[in-house]
Design an enzyme around this catalytic site. Sequence first.
Site, PDB file in Angstrom:
ATOM      1  N   LYS A 192      -2.495   5.807  -3.783  1.00  0.00           N
ATOM      2  CA  LYS A 192      -3.677   6.648  -3.545  1.00  0.00           C
ATOM      3  C   LYS A 192      -3.447   8.058  -4.064  1.00  0.00           C
ATOM      4  O   LYS A 192      -2.335   8.591  -3.978  1.00  0.00           O
ATOM      5  CB  LYS A 192      -3.968   6.749  -2.033  1.00  0.00           C
ATOM      6  CG  LYS A 192      -3.869   5.460  -1.266  1.00  0.00           C
ATOM      7  CD  LYS A 192      -4.324   5.655   0.178  1.00  0.00           C
ATOM      8  CE  LYS A 192      -3.809   4.562   1.089  1.00  0.00           C
ATOM      9  NZ  LYS A 192      -2.381   4.697   1.445  1.00  0.00           N
TER      10      LYS A 192
ATOM     11  N   TYR B 241       2.622  10.058   0.941  1.00  0.00           N
ATOM     12  CA  TYR B 241       3.719   9.560   1.783  1.00  0.00           C
ATOM     13  C   TYR B 241       5.073  10.036   1.262  1.00  0.00           C
ATOM     14  O   TYR B 241       6.091   9.907   1.945  1.00  0.00           O
ATOM     15  CB  TYR B 241       3.702   8.017   1.870  1.00  0.00           C
ATOM     16  CG  TYR B 241       2.418   7.421   2.425  1.00  0.00           C
ATOM     17  CD1 TYR B 241       1.484   8.209   3.094  1.00  0.00           C
ATOM     18  CD2 TYR B 241       2.123   6.074   2.262  1.00  0.00           C
ATOM     19  CE1 TYR B 241       0.300   7.658   3.581  1.00  0.00           C
ATOM     20  CE2 TYR B 241       0.952   5.516   2.754  1.00  0.00           C
ATOM     21  CZ  TYR B 241       0.039   6.321   3.401  1.00  0.00           C
ATOM     22  OH  TYR B 241      -1.135   5.776   3.888  1.00  0.00           O
TER      23      TYR B 241
ATOM     24  N   ASP C 145       0.842  -1.190   0.000  1.00  0.00           N
ATOM     25  CA  ASP C 145       0.000   0.000   0.000  1.00  0.00           C
ATOM     26  C   ASP C 145       0.879   1.242   0.000  1.00  0.00           C
ATOM     27  O   ASP C 145       1.715   1.418   0.892  1.00  0.00           O
ATOM     28  CB  ASP C 145      -0.890   0.017   1.258  1.00  0.00           C
ATOM     29  CG  ASP C 145      -1.701   1.300   1.345  1.00  0.00           C
ATOM     30  OD1 ASP C 145      -2.572   1.486   0.474  1.00  0.00           O
ATOM     31  OD2 ASP C 145      -1.459   2.116   2.253  1.00  0.00           O
TER      32      ASP C 145
ATOM     33  N   HIS D 285      -7.629   8.856  -1.555  1.00  0.00           N
ATOM     34  CA  HIS D 285      -7.047   8.738  -0.210  1.00  0.00           C
ATOM     35  C   HIS D 285      -8.023   9.189   0.884  1.00  0.00           C
ATOM     36  O   HIS D 285      -8.125   8.548   1.937  1.00  0.00           O
ATOM     37  CB  HIS D 285      -5.754   9.553  -0.145  1.00  0.00           C
ATOM     38  CG  HIS D 285      -4.821   9.158   0.948  1.00  0.00           C
ATOM     39  ND1 HIS D 285      -3.466   9.193   0.836  1.00  0.00           N
ATOM     40  CD2 HIS D 285      -5.048   8.707   2.212  1.00  0.00           C
ATOM     41  CE1 HIS D 285      -2.903   8.783   1.960  1.00  0.00           C
ATOM     42  NE2 HIS D 285      -3.845   8.487   2.815  1.00  0.00           N
TER      43      HIS D 285
HETATM   44  N1  NAP Z   1      -5.724   5.499   4.498  1.00  0.00           N
HETATM   45  C1  NAP Z   1      -5.182   6.156   5.491  1.00  0.00           C
HETATM   46  O1  NAP Z   1      -5.554   7.285   5.791  1.00  0.00           O
HETATM   47  C2  NAP Z   1      -4.095   5.500   6.268  1.00  0.00           C
HETATM   48  C3  NAP Z   1      -3.752   6.029   7.509  1.00  0.00           C
HETATM   49  C4  NAP Z   1      -2.728   5.389   8.220  1.00  0.00           C
HETATM   50  C5  NAP Z   1      -2.101   4.271   7.696  1.00  0.00           C
HETATM   51  N2  NAP Z   1      -2.459   3.800   6.468  1.00  0.00           N
HETATM   52  C6  NAP Z   1      -1.766   2.641   5.866  1.00  0.00           C
HETATM   53  O2  NAP Z   1      -1.795   1.569   6.772  1.00  0.00           O
HETATM   54  C7  NAP Z   1      -0.463   1.097   6.997  1.00  0.00           C
HETATM   55  C8  NAP Z   1      -0.389   0.439   8.353  1.00  0.00           C
HETATM   56  O3  NAP Z   1      -0.644   1.392   9.373  1.00  0.00           O
HETATM   57  P1  NAP Z   1       0.089   1.390  10.768  1.00  0.00           P
HETATM   58  O4  NAP Z   1       1.449   1.965  10.632  1.00  0.00           O
HETATM   59  O5  NAP Z   1      -0.815   1.988  11.749  1.00  0.00           O
HETATM   60  O6  NAP Z   1       0.258  -0.181  11.044  1.00  0.00           O
HETATM   61  P2  NAP Z   1       0.399  -1.023  12.366  1.00  0.00           P
HETATM   62  O7  NAP Z   1       0.967  -2.304  11.917  1.00  0.00           O
HETATM   63  O8  NAP Z   1      -0.890  -0.995  13.120  1.00  0.00           O
HETATM   64  O9  NAP Z   1       1.445  -0.246  13.279  1.00  0.00           O
HETATM   65  C9  NAP Z   1       2.820  -0.215  12.991  1.00  0.00           C
HETATM   66  C10 NAP Z   1       3.565  -0.316  14.321  1.00  0.00           C
HETATM   67  O10 NAP Z   1       3.429  -1.651  14.807  1.00  0.00           O
HETATM   68  C11 NAP Z   1       4.709  -2.182  15.106  1.00  0.00           C
HETATM   69  N3  NAP Z   1       4.768  -3.596  14.688  1.00  0.00           N
HETATM   70  C12 NAP Z   1       4.755  -4.098  13.427  1.00  0.00           C
HETATM   71  N4  NAP Z   1       4.813  -5.444  13.449  1.00  0.00           N
HETATM   72  C13 NAP Z   1       4.853  -5.790  14.752  1.00  0.00           C
HETATM   73  C14 NAP Z   1       4.911  -7.031  15.424  1.00  0.00           C
HETATM   74  N5  NAP Z   1       4.926  -8.178  14.731  1.00  0.00           N
HETATM   75  N6  NAP Z   1       4.933  -7.011  16.784  1.00  0.00           N
HETATM   76  C15 NAP Z   1       4.899  -5.860  17.469  1.00  0.00           C
HETATM   77  N7  NAP Z   1       4.841  -4.657  16.895  1.00  0.00           N
HETATM   78  C16 NAP Z   1       4.822  -4.612  15.539  1.00  0.00           C
HETATM   79  C17 NAP Z   1       5.683  -1.381  14.296  1.00  0.00           C
HETATM   80  O11 NAP Z   1       6.910  -1.401  14.994  1.00  0.00           O
HETATM   81  P3  NAP Z   1       8.334  -1.499  14.213  1.00  0.00           P
HETATM   82  O12 NAP Z   1       8.441  -0.201  13.509  1.00  0.00           O
HETATM   83  O13 NAP Z   1       9.312  -1.665  15.333  1.00  0.00           O
HETATM   84  O14 NAP Z   1       8.284  -2.688  13.309  1.00  0.00           O
HETATM   85  C18 NAP Z   1       5.044  -0.013  14.248  1.00  0.00           C
HETATM   86  O15 NAP Z   1       5.364   0.735  15.405  1.00  0.00           O
HETATM   87  C19 NAP Z   1       0.406   2.319   6.742  1.00  0.00           C
HETATM   88  O16 NAP Z   1       1.755   2.044   6.450  1.00  0.00           O
HETATM   89  C20 NAP Z   1      -0.306   2.906   5.554  1.00  0.00           C
HETATM   90  O17 NAP Z   1       0.056   2.191   4.378  1.00  0.00           O
HETATM   91  C21 NAP Z   1      -3.458   4.386   5.766  1.00  0.00           C
END
Ligand code: NAP
Length: 311
Positions: A85, A56, A51, A118
């Site tokens: 997006k 970004y 994604d 988006h």
């Molecule tokens: N449409 C929108 O408006 C929107 C908004 C926000 C996000 N998004 C999309 O959604 C994606 C995911 O969002 P998110 O960043 O909130 O994802 P998330 O997976 O909920 O959170 C990421 C965090 O989780 C930690 N993590 C990942 N794998 C792990 C594991 N196995 N065990 C423990 N902690 C873990 C990461 O730490 P580490 O860094 O240490 O691995 C990071 O701090 C984004 O990259 C983006 O593509 C879209």
Amino acid sequence: MSQPNELRYRKFPMNNGRSIPALGFGTLIPDPRDTLRATRTALEVGFRQFDCAERYRNEEAVGEALQGALREGKIRREDLFIATKIWNNNHRPERVRPAFEASLKRLGLEYLDLYLIHTPFAFQAGDEQDPRDENGNVLYDREVSLFETWEAMEGLVDGGRCRAIGLSDIGLNELKSIHESARIKPAVIQVEAHPYLPETELLEYCKEQGIVLLAFAALGHGMKPGLLQDPVITGIAAREGKTPAQVLLAWAVQRGTALLTTPKTEAHAKESLDISPLPQDALDEINRIETRQRLNEVVKTGIPGFIPQGS
Ligand SMILES: NC(=O)c1ccc[n+]([C@@H]2O[C@H](COP(=O)([O-])OP(=O)(O)OC[C@H]3O[C@@H](n4cnc5c(N)ncnc54)[C@H](OP(=O)(O)O)[C@@H]3O)[C@@H](O)[C@H]2O)c1
């Protein structure tokens, strides 16, 4: 009898006859070098759904990682599912195709598997992604409707280099309105969803209409304290011999959503792919969690919640 790796390889059918891998890697990573490194690792350990977003500002870095893997022959393009997006400043219909082409060029791709609007909020048209007035208030564009942007997105599907279109950060009423009027129906919606924000009504509607719900912040954005420390989640993890992250990801896939997670280390990336089905009583227990929390306010204003100010 389910196979241990069944969830890891699950795909959800889309309304265009194709399918989307359930487990997706999100590229919302502020530093381009970190983006390149984490995307390479995600490809190596087995993520196939990616994604991206013009907002970004790292599509080149994601593209570099993708191109590297494709060049080396490790992966074929048809085995990858790449989405990006269009941002709020490009909602005017005449800006949609140029924005799409610019993203394709930055990613180094010939076609996209999915292109999403988006957010439903149109900002002032132009090259500034965060247009503000002298008081710091966002400048919205009231002259373009979401449906007009959608019609331009339909034109991209007609052009053949965009396989599916969808919406992100959308509520049920707006989705219904687009779905009812659209010539090409949304294939996917991307919204925040996790046990503290299950979006049950939206998910039911999506299932009825054959729309895939792609859940972001599947691990609650890794916030502490948060979902990864929730006693119900940690209790199930201990019982099942899995980690809290694996429990959250399995729950998301088993309830019928594709998901996005953003592991930045190899250990997290591997862990997040190593999921197995949870028993029904564990799923029920998670569904009974009463905490409600939205982590990202982008749905209310169109202003990104997780992108640091000034970036
Ligand atoms: N449409 C929108 O408006 C929107 C908004 C926000 C996000 N998004 C999309 O959604 C994606 C995911 O969002 P998110 O960043 O909130 O994802 P998330 O997976 O909920 O959170 C990421 C965090 O989780 C930690 N993590 C990942 N794998 C792990 C594991 N196995 N065990 C423990 N902690 C873990 C990461 O730490 P580490 O860094 O240490 O691995 C990071 O701090 C984004 O990259 C983006 O593509 C879209």
